[in-house]
Design an enzyme around this catalytic site. Structure first.
Site, PDB file in Angstrom:
ATOM      1  N   ALA A 230       0.798  -1.223   0.000  1.00 38.98           N
ATOM      2  CA  ALA A 230       0.000   0.000   0.000  1.00 38.98           C
ATOM      3  C   ALA A 230       0.832   1.275   0.000  1.00 38.98           C
ATOM      4  O   ALA A 230       0.285   2.357  -0.182  1.00 38.98           O
ATOM      5  CB  ALA A 230      -0.946   0.005   1.204  1.00 38.98           C
ATOM      6  N   GLY A 231       2.138   1.184   0.226  1.00 39.58           N
ATOM      7  CA  GLY A 231       2.950   2.388   0.199  1.00 39.58           C
ATOM      8  C   GLY A 231       4.061   2.343   1.219  1.00 39.58           C
ATOM      9  O   GLY A 231       4.210   1.382   1.974  1.00 39.58           O
ATOM     10  N   GLY A 233       6.995   5.035   3.691  1.00 39.43           N
ATOM     11  CA  GLY A 233       7.528   6.321   4.119  1.00 39.43           C
ATOM     12  C   GLY A 233       9.030   6.200   4.255  1.00 39.43           C
ATOM     13  O   GLY A 233       9.647   5.289   3.692  1.00 39.43           O
ATOM     14  N   GLY A 234       9.628   7.095   5.043  1.00 38.94           N
ATOM     15  CA  GLY A 234      11.068   7.071   5.192  1.00 38.94           C
ATOM     16  C   GLY A 234      11.583   5.803   5.852  1.00 38.94           C
ATOM     17  O   GLY A 234      12.614   5.257   5.464  1.00 38.94           O
ATOM     18  N   PHE A 235      10.866   5.305   6.868  1.00 39.12           N
ATOM     19  CA  PHE A 235      11.317   4.131   7.597  1.00 39.12           C
ATOM     20  C   PHE A 235      10.228   3.068   7.704  1.00 39.12           C
ATOM     21  O   PHE A 235      10.364   2.105   8.448  1.00 39.12           O
ATOM     22  CB  PHE A 235      11.756   4.524   9.015  1.00 39.12           C
ATOM     23  CG  PHE A 235      12.889   5.508   9.038  1.00 39.12           C
ATOM     24  CD1 PHE A 235      14.196   5.073   8.929  1.00 39.12           C
ATOM     25  CD2 PHE A 235      12.646   6.866   9.150  1.00 39.12           C
ATOM     26  CE1 PHE A 235      15.247   5.970   8.942  1.00 39.12           C
ATOM     27  CE2 PHE A 235      13.697   7.774   9.170  1.00 39.12           C
ATOM     28  CZ  PHE A 235      15.005   7.326   9.072  1.00 39.12           C
ATOM     29  N   ALA A 236       9.139   3.222   6.983  1.00 42.44           N
ATOM     30  CA  ALA A 236       8.011   2.312   7.149  1.00 42.44           C
ATOM     31  C   ALA A 236       7.501   1.805   5.808  1.00 42.44           C
ATOM     32  O   ALA A 236       7.643   2.469   4.781  1.00 42.44           O
ATOM     33  CB  ALA A 236       6.878   3.016   7.906  1.00 42.44           C
ATOM     34  N   GLN A 237       6.906   0.623   5.860  1.00 42.73           N
ATOM     35  CA  GLN A 237       6.217   0.048   4.703  1.00 42.73           C
ATOM     36  C   GLN A 237       4.810  -0.328   5.147  1.00 42.73           C
ATOM     37  O   GLN A 237       4.606  -0.810   6.262  1.00 42.73           O
ATOM     38  CB  GLN A 237       6.967  -1.172   4.176  1.00 42.73           C
ATOM     39  CG  GLN A 237       8.348  -0.837   3.642  1.00 42.73           C
ATOM     40  CD  GLN A 237       9.117  -2.055   3.185  1.00 42.73           C
ATOM     41  OE1 GLN A 237       8.731  -3.180   3.461  1.00 42.73           O
ATOM     42  NE2 GLN A 237      10.220  -1.827   2.490  1.00 42.73           N
ATOM     43  N   VAL A 238       3.830  -0.099   4.262  1.00 43.39           N
ATOM     44  CA  VAL A 238       2.425  -0.349   4.602  1.00 43.39           C
ATOM     45  C   VAL A 238       1.858  -1.403   3.655  1.00 43.39           C
ATOM     46  O   VAL A 238       2.044  -1.318   2.437  1.00 43.39           O
ATOM     47  CB  VAL A 238       1.588   0.952   4.513  1.00 43.39           C
ATOM     48  CG1 VAL A 238       0.150   0.684   4.950  1.00 43.39           C
ATOM     49  CG2 VAL A 238       2.209   2.049   5.381  1.00 43.39           C
ATOM     50  N   ASP A 349       2.495  16.671   9.347  1.00 46.24           N
ATOM     51  CA  ASP A 349       2.836  16.159   8.012  1.00 46.24           C
ATOM     52  C   ASP A 349       1.604  16.224   7.119  1.00 46.24           C
ATOM     53  O   ASP A 349       1.234  15.247   6.478  1.00 46.24           O
ATOM     54  CB  ASP A 349       3.351  14.720   8.124  1.00 46.24           C
ATOM     55  CG  ASP A 349       4.097  14.255   6.889  1.00 46.24           C
ATOM     56  OD1 ASP A 349       4.478  15.116   6.068  1.00 46.24           O
ATOM     57  OD2 ASP A 349       4.299  13.038   6.730  1.00 46.24           O
TER      58      ASP A 349
END
Length: 538
Positions: A230-231, A233-238, A349
Site C-alpha cells: 500500500a505504500g 515512508g522514510g522508515f516504514a512500509q504499509v 505532516d
C-alpha cells in the site's frame, strides 16, 4: 549501515586473507538479502562467523574493514551494546575516533540520544585519534540535540522534562525524552503489545515488499494474509492484509524499522480527546506490536485512494478540480485542523498523500445522492446524514505533536524537510506552532486549484506593509475574495496565537457560499458521485 558495509568492501585488499574472503561472502549475502532471497539469517550468520573467527587476531585490531563489518552486524542483533564493549575490551580500533563516532551515530539513528552523548564523551576522554574529528562530530551532534536542556541529567534520572522556549519537536533527543515519559502510560493502552525480543515469525518481514501477495504472517497469535503493497515512508512500509485470512476484515499493517511507538501513542490520544462524531476523520489504530527490531501498527484500511490520487486524476487530463469540489475539501480540511488544534494536537505532516478519500455508506448503496431529502442545507452545515461519514480521513501520525507534553505557549523550531511543505517560518528559520499544518493546508488547496505546488511572494498590503500570497493568480471566474482571504489569513498568521477562531471563520465563509444556492450543493453531490465512480473503477 549498508553504506558502512560498502565502505569496508571498497577498502578490501586484493591479497588473499581471511577478511578479504569474508567480505566477498558478505557481498553475495547482502545481494541475496536485498533481493528477498534471504530473510537475513544467512547474512547474519556470515557476519557472526567472520567476527568470531577474527576478533582475537591482532592482525585485524586496527583494520577498519573489520570495524565496518562489526558495525554492519549491529544492525541485525539485539545486543549491540555487548559487541561494542567487546571491541573496546579487545582494543579493536580502541584508539580510533571512528569507533566512537560510528557507534554514537548508530545509537542516535535508533533514538538513543542520551547513550550517544556518553559515547562521544568517552571518545574525547580517551583521546581517540584524530581528536578533532571526534570533537567536530560531537559538536554537530549537540547542535542537533540543542532542543533538549540538560539531556544527560533529565533523561537519565527520569525527572520531569524541561524544554527551552523553542525546541525541535522531531529531533531524536526530544523523541527519546518524550517516549521515556509516555512509556508507562503507553503500556496501559488497549492494544499495546511489547516484547524485548526481535520479530521471529516464519516469514521474514523484509521479504514482503518483493513478494507480498498472499504471504501469511503471524503477529501476536493473529494471522494476516498480505494481499498488496500500500505504500511506504522514510522508515516504514504499509501493506493491505486480511485479518485471520478473512476478506471481510481488511486492515493496513504499517511495519517500521527501527521500532517507533509514537504513532500508536498519537492514535490513543486522539481516541481520548476527539468526540465520537469527529473521531472517524483521523483514522484508527487497532493495536501495535513492539519488538526490539521493529514495530507493527495495525490500522483500519480505507480503500478509496488519497486526495493526491484525485488531484492526479485531474492533472493527467490537463484540467484542474472543479471549484465546488475544491471548496468542499477545503471545508473538510479546515474542520479537521480546527478540531485537532483545539485539543492540543498538531499533525505535522499535512499533505494530500496522508488524506484518504471517504464516501458515505448511503451513497455507496444508492450510487449517489438520489434522495433529494439528503441534500439538505442543514445536513451539510451540521455534517449529518450522508455528509457525516464521507469526505477525508487524516492518517500517518508519526510526526504528530502533542502540545500537552510541552510548556504552555511553546514555540517550535526545526524543519520538516518535506519539499514544498516547509512553512514560511521554517524557510526563514523562525519559530512556528500551528503553521506547519496550516501551511500544508494552503499547499494542498493550491494543488487542487492549480494542479501544482505553491510558491509564495511578498505582496503590498493595505496598511503599507506586506503579506505573503501565492504567486499563481486566481482565475477571474472563481470566488476570488474567498480564496484570497483564505491564503492571506493562513499564510500570515501569528505563531503565538491559537488559530481555532481563524480556521472556524474561514470554514464558515466557504460553507455560507455553498449554501447560498441549492444548485451548488446539487452540483457538489453530482461531482462526488462522478468521482467515486471514476476513482473506484480505475
Amino acid at each position: 549501515m549498508v553504506a558502512v558495509y560498502h565502505q569496508a568492501l571498497a577498502t578490501a585488499s586484493p591479497l588473499r586473507d581471511p577478511l578479504s574472503s569474508s567480505l566477498r561472502l558478505i557481498e553475495q549475502a547482502v545481494d541475496d538479502f536485498n533481493s528477498g532471497k534471504d530473510s537475513g539469517s544467512h547474512l547474519t550468520k556470515i557476519l557472526s562467523d567472520c567476527i568470531a573467527a577474527l576478533k582475537d587476531n591482532p592482525r585485524y585490531h586496527d583494520d577498519t574493514r573489520f570495524f565496518y563489518i562489526c558495525f554492519f552486524y549491529m544492525r541485525f542483533i539485539e545486543d549491540y551494546e555487548t559487541l561494542f564493549l567487546e571491541l573496546m575490551d579487545k582494543e579493536i580500533c580502541g584508539g580510533n575516533s571512528k569507533l566512537y563516532v560510528g557507534y554514537a551515530y548508530f545509537l542516535e539513528s535508533i533514538g538513543k540520544a542520551y547513550h550517544a552523548d556518553r559515547v562521544y564523551k568517552m571518545g574525547i576522554q580517551r583521546n581517540a585519534a584524530p581528536a578533532e574529528w571526534v570533537k567536530k562530530a560531537y559538536a554537530s551532534f549537540l547542535q542537533r540535540m540543542s532542543g533538549l536542556v540538560a539531556l544527560s541529567h533529565e533523561v537519565d534520572n527520569d525527572q520531569s522534562i524541561q524544554f527551552d522556549s523553542q525546541i525541535n519537536p522531531w529531533s531524536s533527543s526530544t523523541m527519546t525524552a518524550l517516549l521515556k515519559k509516555i512509556t508507562p502510560q503507553l503500556m496501559k493502552c488497549d492494544g499495546y503489545h511489547s516484547t524485548n525480543k526481535a520479530y521471529s515469525g516464519k516469514v521474514a518481514l523484509s521479504s514482503l515488499k518483493n513478494s507480498s501477495r498472499n504471504k501469511t504472517i503471524e503477529i501476536g497469535r493473529t494471522k494476516y494474509q498480505i494481499t498488496g503493497y500500500a505504500g511506504q515512508g522514510g522508515f516504514a512500509q504499509v501493506y493491505k492484509a486480511y485479518m485471520n485470512c478473512n476478506p471481510e476484515d481488511v486492515v493496513a499493517l504499517k511495519i517500521q524499522k527501527p521500532a517507533f511507538p509514537w504513532e500508536f501513542y498519537m492514535y490513543r490520544e486522539l481516541d481520548q480527546r476527539i468526540s465520537d462524531k469527529e473521531r472517524s476523520i483521523f483514522g484508527f489504530a487497532q493495536r501495535m506490536h513492539l519488538y526490539s527490531d521493529c514495530s507493527i501498527l495495525v490500522c483500519n484500511y480505507i480503500a478509496n485512494g488519497t486526495l493526491q490520487d484525485v488531484i492526479n486524476s485531474f492533472a493527467v487530463t490537463g484540467k484542474s478540480m472543479e471549484e465546488e469540489l475544491c471548496i468542499y475539501y477545503t471545508i473538510e480540511m479546515l474542520y479537521m485542523l480546527e478540531t485537532l488544534h483545539d485539543v492540543g494536537i498538531i499533525h505535522g505532516d499535512f499533505k494530500p498523500d496522508n488524506l484518504l478519500i471517504c464516501y458515505s455508506r448511503d451513497i455507496l448503496k444508492t450510487n449517489g445522492f438520489q434522495d433529494k431529502n439528503e441534500l439538505t442545507k442543514d445536513g451539510f452545515l451540521e455534517r449529518s446524514g450522508p455528509w457525516l461519514d464521507q469526505g477525508l480521513c487524516l492518517v500517518d501520525w508519526g510526526r504528530g505533536i502533542d502540545l500537552r507534553l510541552f510548556p504552555e505557549n511553546i514555540k517550535f523550531k526545526g524543519d520538516c524537510r518535506t519539499s514544498g511543505f516547509r512553512c514560511v517560518e521554517m524557510q526563514q528559520n523562525k519559530p512556528w506552532t500551528f503553521q506547519v499544518d496550516t501551511y500544508g493546508l494552503c499547499v494542498v488547496v493550491h494543488m487542487m486549484l492549480h494542479s501544482s505546488y505553491m510558491e509564495i511572494d511578498k505582496k503590498p498590503s493595505s496598511d503599507g506593509g506586506y503579506v505573503y500570497l501565492p504567486k499563481a493568480s486566481f482565475k477571474r471566474y472563481w470566488k476570488v475574495e474567498l480564496w484570497k482571504n483564505f491564503f492571506e489569513k493562513l499564510l500570515n498568521s501569528n505563531p503565538g496565537c491559537s488559530d481555532k477562531k481563524l480556521l472556524q471563520d474561514l470554514r464558515v465563509s466557504f460553507q455560507e457560499y455553498m449554501c447560498s444556492d441549492p444548485h451548488l450543493l446539487k452540483k457538489l453531490s453530482d461531482l462526488l458521485a462522478k468521482q467515486r465512480k471514476s476513482m473506484c473503477s480505475a
